[in-house]
Design a protein around this motif. Structure first.
Motif, PDB file in Angstrom:
ATOM      1  N   LEU A   1     -30.908  35.891 -39.854  1.00  0.00           N
ATOM      2  CA  LEU A   1     -30.633  34.484 -40.174  1.00  0.00           C
ATOM      3  C   LEU A   1     -31.819  33.851 -40.891  1.00  0.00           C
ATOM      4  CD1 LEU A   1     -28.839  31.893 -37.980  1.00  0.00           C
ATOM      5  CD2 LEU A   1     -31.014  31.289 -39.017  1.00  0.00           C
TER       6      LEU A   1
ATOM      7  N   TRP B   1     -31.617  32.614 -44.810  1.00  0.00           N
ATOM      8  CA  TRP B   1     -31.785  31.201 -45.133  1.00  0.00           C
ATOM      9  C   TRP B   1     -33.056  30.931 -45.927  1.00  0.00           C
ATOM     10  CZ3 TRP B   1     -29.405  26.356 -44.215  1.00  0.00           C
ATOM     11  CH2 TRP B   1     -28.076  26.468 -43.815  1.00  0.00           C
TER      12      TRP B   1
ATOM     13  N   SER C   1     -33.548  28.061 -38.914  1.00  0.00           N
ATOM     14  CA  SER C   1     -32.508  28.529 -37.997  1.00  0.00           C
ATOM     15  C   SER C   1     -31.831  27.346 -37.298  1.00  0.00           C
ATOM     16  CB  SER C   1     -33.096  29.480 -36.956  1.00  0.00           C
ATOM     17  OG  SER C   1     -34.174  28.881 -36.269  1.00  0.00           O
TER      18      SER C   1
ATOM     19  N   ALA D   1     -29.517  25.786 -39.776  1.00  0.00           N
ATOM     20  CA  ALA D   1     -28.426  26.735 -40.007  1.00  0.00           C
ATOM     21  C   ALA D   1     -27.378  26.641 -38.910  1.00  0.00           C
ATOM     22  CB  ALA D   1     -28.981  28.162 -40.085  1.00  0.00           C
ATOM     23  N   LEU D   2     -27.823  26.504 -37.661  1.00  0.00           N
ATOM     24  CA  LEU D   2     -26.872  26.383 -36.553  1.00  0.00           C
ATOM     25  C   LEU D   2     -26.060  25.101 -36.643  1.00  0.00           C
ATOM     26  CD1 LEU D   2     -28.845  27.702 -33.441  1.00  0.00           C
ATOM     27  CD2 LEU D   2     -27.254  28.910 -34.918  1.00  0.00           C
TER      28      LEU D   2
ATOM     29  N   LYS E   1     -23.484  25.602 -39.271  1.00  0.00           N
ATOM     30  CA  LYS E   1     -22.426  26.444 -38.715  1.00  0.00           C
ATOM     31  C   LYS E   1     -21.538  25.658 -37.752  1.00  0.00           C
ATOM     32  CE  LYS E   1     -23.105  30.464 -40.619  1.00  0.00           C
ATOM     33  NZ  LYS E   1     -22.029  31.160 -41.386  1.00  0.00           N
TER      34      LYS E   1
ATOM     35  N   HIS F   1     -20.040  30.899 -34.832  1.00  0.00           N
ATOM     36  CA  HIS F   1     -20.228  32.330 -35.061  1.00  0.00           C
ATOM     37  C   HIS F   1     -21.205  32.552 -36.223  1.00  0.00           C
ATOM     38  CE1 HIS F   1     -16.668  32.715 -32.539  1.00  0.00           C
ATOM     39  NE2 HIS F   1     -15.994  31.938 -33.397  1.00  0.00           N
ATOM     40  N   TYR F   2     -21.912  33.663 -36.137  1.00  0.00           N
ATOM     41  CA  TYR F   2     -22.782  34.070 -37.246  1.00  0.00           C
ATOM     42  C   TYR F   2     -22.824  35.588 -37.307  1.00  0.00           C
ATOM     43  CZ  TYR F   2     -26.707  34.491 -40.456  1.00  0.00           C
ATOM     44  OH  TYR F   2     -27.496  34.814 -41.540  1.00  0.00           O
ATOM     45  N   GLN F   3     -22.389  36.124 -38.443  1.00  0.00           N
ATOM     46  CA  GLN F   3     -22.359  37.568 -38.674  1.00  0.00           C
ATOM     47  C   GLN F   3     -21.696  38.304 -37.500  1.00  0.00           C
ATOM     48  OE1 GLN F   3     -26.116  39.198 -39.989  1.00  0.00           O
ATOM     49  NE2 GLN F   3     -26.013  38.066 -41.917  1.00  0.00           N
TER      50      GLN F   3
END
Length: 462
Positions: free
Chosen positions: A244, A248, A331, A334-335, A338, A351-353
């Motif tokens: 992640l 990013w 991060s 990014a969350l 998401k 979800h991530y990957q």
């Protein structure tokens, strides 16, 4: 003294972290204010020394008086020590020394270190901690060697070597300080060495220590890849956090480059007068420095308004957890992104990957981002009261730069009132430690409280 140390050992962990940084700032400001630390021509007051000490320990890079014209070699060495202590944390360095001497570190102190480094576990923590300090000095040393190829011919052996060391430490710790003058690295906009080495040091320092060691553990696997499919397979073996952060970081640097080129390509007062290679390396440098580094090879007073706006957003995001960078963190943002996407698409979880992320982590990320937004607007509001004649975009740029511990400025910091400069000091301090650490230390959050559950209620939104 013994009694004070005993009292300190029983303090809550966030309070230990806050006090350690405050202690370094106070001592550092006194040392910088000593006559033996200053140039004969220095006009700095104690407020200036305190401001610079806060900026150094918070590894920001903003200043009210330029280092080159304020401090002599001794004062600049004090500055480097403050940057090192701020970058790694006083507790981290002291614990590493204690461990090297063979003494045990208590479980309570290990938890303190874990929070100071933003690390998720304590498995192999002793080796991890010692390796962080060792590799930090190694990387800074390598960076200084490469920079010396440009600085030594320019300034001579003594000044060139010291300048190389100063810039390398400052860049790796994402501090943004230089000992050259008032225009950062604008004089090196055409230097290939400076425009490659400094950004690489910024990236390495800013991606986080945990990412370093995850990459190091998989280094042999990566150098043996023979195809793109093989590379993708190796890449998936990295920890989810590492992937992640890398994804990013690359995305943010690339996006910032594209936006900067679109906005400034023909601006004759920034990069418009450079050749193609010069434009590309200047664009790359500016994109990387937004990861909370604070260096600049162009004058930010000449940037177009659109550039100021998008750079402010990128500074807000900052670097990655567990490193030397500041900001809300890649991060974390990014969350939140998401989470927004999950809400828009009707998903119950983030979800991530192909991994479902813990709801508590996502909630914490949202709290951090919201707190950063509130603190930024609070700082901006206060600064607009103290300096109401300054254009709002520049005040906002300055506030975000301070809270994100970036250190970029449109040559504004030294021109602001003492009121605004005081606000900036508090923003830098909070930004380095993180809002949650600060407020937890002040007792505003008590995570030991039992959860309260009441009868259900309904509120209309949207």
């Amino acid at each position: 003294m013994r009694r004070l140390l005993d009292h300190f050992s029983f303090l809550p962990i966030p309070f230990k972290i806050v006090l350690s940084f405050a202690f370094v700032i106070l001592i550092g400001s006194f040392l910088l204010a000593l006559p033996i630390s200053q140039q004969a021509s220095s006009q700095a007051t104690y407020f200036d020394h305190l401001f610079i000490a806060v900026s150094m320990v918070s590894v920001t890079g903003l200043f009210t008086e330029p280092l080159a014209y304020t401090y002599n070699i001794f004062g600049q060495i004090i500055g480097l020590i403050l940057i090192k202590l701020g970058g790694l944390g006083l507790i981290t360095l002291v614990a590493t020394i204690v461990m090297q001497l063979g003494r045990r570190v208590s479980m309570k102190d290990e938890v303190t270190l874990q929070q100071a480094l933003n690390r998720g576990d304590m498995i192999g923590f002793r080796d991890f901690l010692i390796s962080v300090v060792k590799y930090t000095f190694l990387i800074e040393g390598i960076g200084a060697v490469f920079l010396s190829f440009h600085m030594v011919p320019l300034f001579g052996w003594a000044k060139g070597t010291f300048t190389s060391i100063f810039l390398s430490i400052s860049a790796f710790n994402n501090a943004g300080f230089d000992n050259l003058g008032t225009t950062s690295l604008q004089g090196f906009v055409n230097s290939h060495i400076v425009n490659i080495v400094i950004p690489l040091l910024i990236i390495i320092g800013g991606i986080g220590f945990s990412v370093w060691f995850d990459l190091a553990q998989n280094f042999k696997a990566f150098i043996s890849v023979r195809s793109w499919i093989d590379f993708k397979g190796r890449y998936r073996r990295l920890k989810l956090h590492t992937r992640l952060v890398l994804n990013w970081t690359i995305f943010l640097i690339f996006a910032a480059m594209v936006l900067f080129m679109l906005s400034e390509w023909n601006n004759s007062e920034t990069i418009g007068g450079l050749n193609f290679i010069g434009k590309m390396q200047a664009t790359f440098f500016q994109a990387v420095t937004l990861r909370t580094a604070g260096f600049g090879t162009v004058g930010y007073t000449h940037l177009r308004l659109f550039t100021i706006i998008f750079m402010t957003v990128f500074m807000f995001i900052g670097g990655s957890p567990g490193g030397t960078a500041g900001g809300a963190k890649t991060s974390t943002v990014a969350l939140v992104v998401k989470l927004l996407w999950a809400e828009i698409t009707g998903q119950q979880h983030v979800h991530y990957q192909k991994r479902t992320l813990d709801d508590e982590i996502v909630q914490r990320a949202l709290v951090i981002v919201v707190m950063f937004v509130i603190l930024n607007f609070l700082g901006l509001s206060l600064m607009s009261i103290f300096d109401e004649t300054v254009p709002m975009q520049y005040l906002f740029f300055e506030a975000v730069s301070a809270l994100g511990t970036v250190g970029l400025s449109a040559d504004l910091t030294s021109e602001l009132s003492r009121g605004s400069q005081t606000v900036i000091m508090f923003l830098m301090f909070i930004g380095r430690l993180g809002p949650i650490t600060i407020f937890t230390a002040l007792g505003l959050f008590d995570r030991k409280q039992k959860p309260k559950v009441y009868a259900s209620g309904n509120i209309l939104i949207g």
